[in-house]
Design a protein around this motif. Structure first.
Motif, short mmCIF file in Angstrom:
data_model
loop_
_atom_site.label_atom_id
_atom_site.label_comp_id
_atom_site.label_asym_id
_atom_site.label_seq_id
_atom_site.Cartn_x
_atom_site.Cartn_y
_atom_site.Cartn_z
N GLN A 107 0.82 -1.21 0.00
CA GLN A 107 0.00 0.00 0.00
C GLN A 107 0.86 1.26 0.00
OE1 GLN A 107 -3.45 1.07 0.10
NE2 GLN A 107 -3.45 -0.87 -1.03
N LEU A 108 1.91 1.27 0.80
CA LEU A 108 2.80 2.43 0.83
C LEU A 108 3.43 2.66 -0.54
CD1 LEU A 108 4.46 1.93 4.31
CD2 LEU A 108 3.17 3.95 3.61
N MET A 109 3.85 1.59 -1.19
CA MET A 109 4.46 1.73 -2.51
C MET A 109 3.44 2.22 -3.53
SD MET A 109 7.18 -1.34 -2.85
CE MET A 109 7.67 -0.72 -4.46
N GLU A 110 2.26 1.61 -3.55
CA GLU A 110 1.24 2.02 -4.51
C GLU A 110 0.84 3.47 -4.28
OE1 GLU A 110 -1.98 -0.82 -4.40
OE2 GLU A 110 -0.64 -2.48 -4.92
N ARG A 111 0.67 3.86 -3.03
CA ARG A 111 0.24 5.23 -2.73
C ARG A 111 1.32 6.25 -3.04
NH1 ARG A 111 -4.26 5.53 1.35
NH2 ARG A 111 -5.21 3.45 1.32
N THR A 112 2.60 5.92 -2.79
CA THR A 112 3.66 6.88 -3.13
C THR A 112 3.83 6.97 -4.64
OG1 THR A 112 5.37 5.19 -2.76
CG2 THR A 112 4.94 6.76 -0.95
N ALA A 113 3.63 5.87 -5.35
CA ALA A 113 3.69 5.93 -6.81
C ALA A 113 2.56 6.80 -7.35
CB ALA A 113 3.61 4.52 -7.40
N GLN A 114 1.36 6.68 -6.78
CA GLN A 114 0.23 7.52 -7.19
C GLN A 114 0.50 8.99 -6.87
OE1 GLN A 114 -3.02 5.68 -5.10
NE2 GLN A 114 -3.01 3.88 -6.44
N LEU A 115 1.10 9.24 -5.72
CA LEU A 115 1.46 10.61 -5.34
C LEU A 115 2.45 11.20 -6.34
CD1 LEU A 115 1.30 12.92 -3.24
CD2 LEU A 115 3.09 11.73 -1.96
N ALA A 116 3.47 10.42 -6.68
CA ALA A 116 4.45 10.89 -7.67
C ALA A 116 3.78 11.13 -9.01
CB ALA A 116 5.58 9.86 -7.82
N GLU A 117 2.90 10.23 -9.42
CA GLU A 117 2.20 10.36 -10.70
C GLU A 117 1.34 11.62 -10.72
OE1 GLU A 117 1.07 9.36 -14.62
OE2 GLU A 117 2.71 8.60 -13.39
N SER A 118 0.70 11.92 -9.60
CA SER A 118 -0.17 13.11 -9.55
C SER A 118 0.63 14.41 -9.63
CB SER A 118 -1.01 13.10 -8.27
OG SER A 118 -0.22 13.40 -7.13
N GLN A 119 1.89 14.38 -9.18
CA GLN A 119 2.71 15.59 -9.20
C GLN A 119 3.51 15.73 -10.49
OE1 GLN A 119 4.91 16.47 -5.64
NE2 GLN A 119 3.27 15.74 -4.32
N GLN A 120 4.00 14.60 -11.01
CA GLN A 120 4.77 14.64 -12.26
C GLN A 120 4.45 13.37 -13.06
OE1 GLN A 120 8.80 15.83 -12.40
NE2 GLN A 120 8.55 17.47 -10.93
N PRO A 121 3.40 13.41 -13.87
CA PRO A 121 2.97 12.22 -14.61
C PRO A 121 4.02 11.69 -15.57
CG PRO A 121 1.32 13.99 -14.74
CD PRO A 121 2.55 14.57 -14.10
N GLY A 122 3.96 10.39 -15.78
CA GLY A 122 4.76 9.75 -16.81
C GLY A 122 6.16 9.33 -16.42
N LEU A 123 6.52 9.49 -15.17
CA LEU A 123 7.88 9.14 -14.75
C LEU A 123 8.00 7.66 -14.41
CD1 LEU A 123 8.65 12.05 -12.26
CD2 LEU A 123 9.34 11.87 -14.65
N GLY A 124 9.23 7.18 -14.43
CA GLY A 124 9.52 5.87 -13.92
C GLY A 124 9.60 5.92 -12.39
N TYR A 125 9.89 4.78 -11.80
CA TYR A 125 9.95 4.64 -10.34
C TYR A 125 11.05 3.63 -10.08
CZ TYR A 125 7.61 4.26 -5.69
OH TYR A 125 7.26 4.30 -4.36
N TYR A 126 11.91 3.89 -9.10
CA TYR A 126 13.01 2.96 -8.85
C TYR A 126 13.45 3.02 -7.40
CZ TYR A 126 16.70 6.53 -8.66
OH TYR A 126 17.51 7.58 -8.30
N LEU A 127 14.27 2.04 -7.04
CA LEU A 127 14.84 1.98 -5.70
C LEU A 127 16.14 1.19 -5.75
CD1 LEU A 127 14.38 -1.16 -4.50
CD2 LEU A 127 12.03 -0.36 -4.56
N TRP A 128 16.90 1.35 -4.69
CA TRP A 128 18.11 0.55 -4.47
C TRP A 128 17.83 -0.40 -3.31
CZ3 TRP A 128 21.97 0.66 -7.84
CH2 TRP A 128 22.15 1.79 -8.64
N VAL A 129 18.22 -1.65 -3.44
CA VAL A 129 18.05 -2.64 -2.38
C VAL A 129 19.33 -3.46 -2.28
CG1 VAL A 129 16.95 -4.31 -3.95
CG2 VAL A 129 16.56 -4.49 -1.48
N LEU A 130 19.70 -3.79 -1.06
CA LEU A 130 20.88 -4.62 -0.85
C LEU A 130 20.69 -5.98 -1.52
CD1 LEU A 130 21.44 -3.63 2.84
CD2 LEU A 130 23.14 -3.32 1.02
N GLU A 131 21.69 -6.42 -2.26
CA GLU A 131 21.60 -7.70 -2.98
C GLU A 131 21.30 -8.86 -2.02
OE1 GLU A 131 24.10 -9.78 -6.52
OE2 GLU A 131 25.27 -9.20 -4.76
N ASP A 132 21.87 -8.81 -0.82
CA ASP A 132 21.67 -9.88 0.16
C ASP A 132 20.32 -9.82 0.87
OD1 ASP A 132 24.14 -10.95 -0.46
OD2 ASP A 132 25.16 -10.02 1.25
#
Length: 178
Positions: A107-132
């Motif tokens: 839910q947090l991810m979906e809602r932050t993606a929607q928030l980003a989309e509402s402010q600047q439509p059409g962008l990608g979304y990404y993150l960094w995660v430890l390989e382990d």
């Protein structure tokens, strides 16, 4: 079913965010970061980081909280349009161990993606995660991400670990696959 409410963070949420952030790292990064760092430094280091973020806000940063009965149980921090190629950065996503597996992270991810989309439509979304951090990597794959690259990264404890950049071509693709 538990009732979770979501809202944007306020400065008075700083200490609770820092505490949850440190506890999450202590649980999930054991064996990746040094025990000395996780046991002796991470609490203060995360407190300092969040104090700085709230003292010096940037216009494209949004912090979304998940609360159960008024208590913080999760948060996500994004930087909208942080990267000209990959778009919005999901800089932090942490959910309290007591409520993990109940859909709050999704839910947090979906809602932050929607928030980003509402402010600047059409962008990608990404993150960094430890390989382990296999648990997180499986979760991000279930959320529709692909591992774009893996590189070496300096840890806050002074060590080095491999990190993976997980990407979505658009914020509209950020959702749990069932």
């Amino acid at each position: 079913m538990i009732m979770i409410s979501y809202r944007l963070a306020k400065p008075e949420d700083e200490a609770a965010i820092a505490k949850l952030h440190a506890e999450s790292w202590q649980k999930h990064y054991r064996g990746i970061f040094s025990d000395a760092y996780l046991d002796e430094q991470v609490v203060q280091e995360r407190a300092d980081l969040w104090a700085n973020r709230f003292a010096h806000p940037i216009p494209n940063r949004e912090i979304l909280l998940a609360e159960k009965n008024g208590q913080l149980v999760g948060f996500a921090c994004i930087e909208i349009n942080e990267n000209p190629v990959f778009g919005t950065l999901l800089d932090n996503l942490h959910v309290s161990r007591e409520v993990q597996g109940q859909g709050i992270g999704a839910q947090l991810m979906e809602r932050t993606a929607q928030l980003a989309e509402s402010q600047q439509p059409g962008l990608g979304y990404y993150l960094w995660v430890l390989e382990d951090n296999q648990q997180a990597r499986k979760f991000y794959a279930l959320m529709g991400a692909t591992n774009h690259e893996t590189i070496a990264h300096e840890n806050p404890d002074g060590g080095t670990a491999m990190v993976c950049r997980y990407i979505w071509r658009s914020t509209e693709e950020v959702r749990l696959r069932k």
